[in-house]
Design an enzyme around this catalytic site. Structure first.
Site, PDB file in Angstrom:
ATOM      1  N   GLY A 145       0.853  -0.980  -0.220  1.00 18.51           N
ATOM      2  CA  GLY A 145      -0.136  -0.094   0.041  1.00 18.51           C
ATOM      3  C   GLY A 145       0.894   1.336  -0.078  1.00 18.51           C
ATOM      4  O   GLY A 145       0.319   2.451   0.238  1.00 18.51           O
ATOM      5  N   GLU A 183       5.276   3.206   8.076  1.00 22.82           N
ATOM      6  CA  GLU A 183       4.892   1.713   8.739  1.00 22.82           C
ATOM      7  C   GLU A 183       6.325   1.325   9.769  1.00 22.82           C
ATOM      8  O   GLU A 183       6.091   0.858  10.752  1.00 22.82           O
ATOM      9  CB  GLU A 183       4.375   0.792   7.943  1.00 22.82           C
ATOM     10  CG  GLU A 183       3.060   1.209   7.310  1.00 22.82           C
ATOM     11  CD  GLU A 183       2.577   0.059   6.132  1.00 22.82           C
ATOM     12  OE1 GLU A 183       1.340  -0.079   5.930  1.00 22.82           O
ATOM     13  OE2 GLU A 183       3.299  -0.645   5.279  1.00 22.82           O
TER      14      GLU A 183
HETATM   15  C1  5RP Z   1       0.852  -1.072   3.211  1.00 24.42           C
HETATM   16  C2  5RP Z   1       0.911  -2.389   3.796  1.00 24.42           C
HETATM   17  C3  5RP Z   1      -0.187  -3.309   4.017  1.00 24.42           C
HETATM   18  O1  5RP Z   1       0.015  -3.472   5.372  1.00 24.42           O
HETATM   19  C4  5RP Z   1       0.003  -4.479   3.242  1.00 24.42           C
HETATM   20  O2  5RP Z   1       0.044  -4.300   1.570  1.00 24.42           O
HETATM   21  C5  5RP Z   1      -1.299  -5.367   3.242  1.00 24.42           C
HETATM   22  O3  5RP Z   1      -2.389  -4.763   2.815  1.00 24.42           O
HETATM   23  P1  5RP Z   1      -3.890  -5.578   2.793  1.00 24.42           P
HETATM   24  O4  5RP Z   1      -4.278  -5.738   4.205  1.00 24.42           O
HETATM   25  O5  5RP Z   1      -4.851  -4.810   2.327  1.00 24.42           O
HETATM   26  O6  5RP Z   1      -3.611  -6.979   2.138  1.00 24.42           O
HETATM   27  O7  5RP Z   1       2.147  -2.754   3.907  1.00 24.42           O
HETATM   28  O8  5RP Z   1       2.084  -0.350   2.780  1.00 24.42           O
END
Ligand code: 5RP
Length: 262
Positions: free
Chosen positions: A105, A111
């Site tokens: 994301g 994060e």
């Molecule tokens: C965003 C992330 C998300 O935690 C990862 O992509 C998982 O996303 P989702 O819960 O929509 O599968 O690292 O940068």
């Protein structure tokens, strides 16, 4: 809310619902980003509203900040909170040692900063995110826009000496333009298929000028909560070496949406 949640959304809700049980009154919390983390924010908001739980949330993206504020969770910056009790976030992949790929994301930088400024990190995931070896999911690397093509070349050269199966590097786009992260950087996705030595790769990538951070989270996650499409949930604690099975009431998802007017 749709009449029925899909199995994948049920699994995400289930993991999120169980993980917020670990939140205690007065905690400072890192709030992750992504569809699973959005479920966690909704479940947390429900506890804030129903139980009067007092928490301060540090969001890891503008998207999460907006959602948390909309749902009535008090939001502060990481500089205001300085140190957090717990971060709950999703992941794109996790392995048996709880090493992660994150950044699907595009929020990996905030994060990682938030997770490493926390006493504990809990990852919430559906069972499909578990892998024997990391790397099927393309590894996101955040780079500064200045000279990004040179940075990409340096990454490609570096990958030649690494224990990986493939070496394609692509710039993540948003329509016709490069996708911009919250920090106004670019994301390069490294299509590696298999990462033999994640720790070594994580350290090596961060040595390259132009790389801001990579999406390998090594030795950061303490607990993984895995949700399933039928409401079953498994809590795995790395240090305790324990796995505990349980079940989440799926009517809660319906109630949460009803309460939120969604
Ligand atoms: C965003 C992330 C998300 O935690 C990862 O992509 C998982 O996303 P989702 O819960 O929509 O599968 O690292 O940068």
């Amino acid at each position: 809310m749709p009449a029925e949640l899909s199995p994948i959304d049920t699994a995400k809700f289930t993991a999120a619902r169980r993980a917020v049980d670990f939140v205690q009154d007065g905690m400072k919390l890192g709030l992750g980003t992504g569809s699973t983390a959005a479920w966690m924010v909704r479940c947390l908001a429900e506890r804030v509203r129903e139980e009067g739980l007092r928490v301060q949330g540090v969001p890891t993206s503008t998207r999460t900040a907006e959602l948390a504020r909309d749902l009535g969770i008090p939001v502060v910056t990481l500089d205001e909170a300085k140190w957090l009790d717990l971060t709950i976030d999703g992941a794109d992949e996790f392995d048996a040692d709880f090493n992660l790929i994150k950044g699907g994301g595009a929020a990996l930088l905030q994060e990682k900063i938030v997770a490493t400024a926390s006493d504990r990190m809990i990852v919430i995931a559906d069972a499909a995110k578990e892998v024997a070896q990391l790397g099927a999911f393309p590894l996101p690397v955040e780079v500064i826009p200045f000279g990004w093509q040179s940075t990409k070349l340096l990454i490609e050269e570096t990958l030649v000496g690494m224990d990986v199966l493939d070496r394609q590097v692509t710039l993540r786009m948003s329509g016709d333009a490069p996708l911009l992260t919250d920090e106004r950087n670019y994301i390069l996705d490294l299509h590696l298929k298999r990462i033999g030595e994640p720790r070594q790769l994580a350290m090596t990538l961060n040595q390259i000028a132009g790389v801001v951070e990579n999406g390998l989270f090594i030795d950061i996650c303490d607990m993984v909560v895995v949700g399933h499409g039928d409401g079953r949930v498994t809590v795995r604690d790395l240090q305790a070496g324990l796995a505990e099975d349980g079940r989440v009431n799926l009517d809660d998802a319906r109630n949460i949406f009803a309460d939120l007017g969604e």
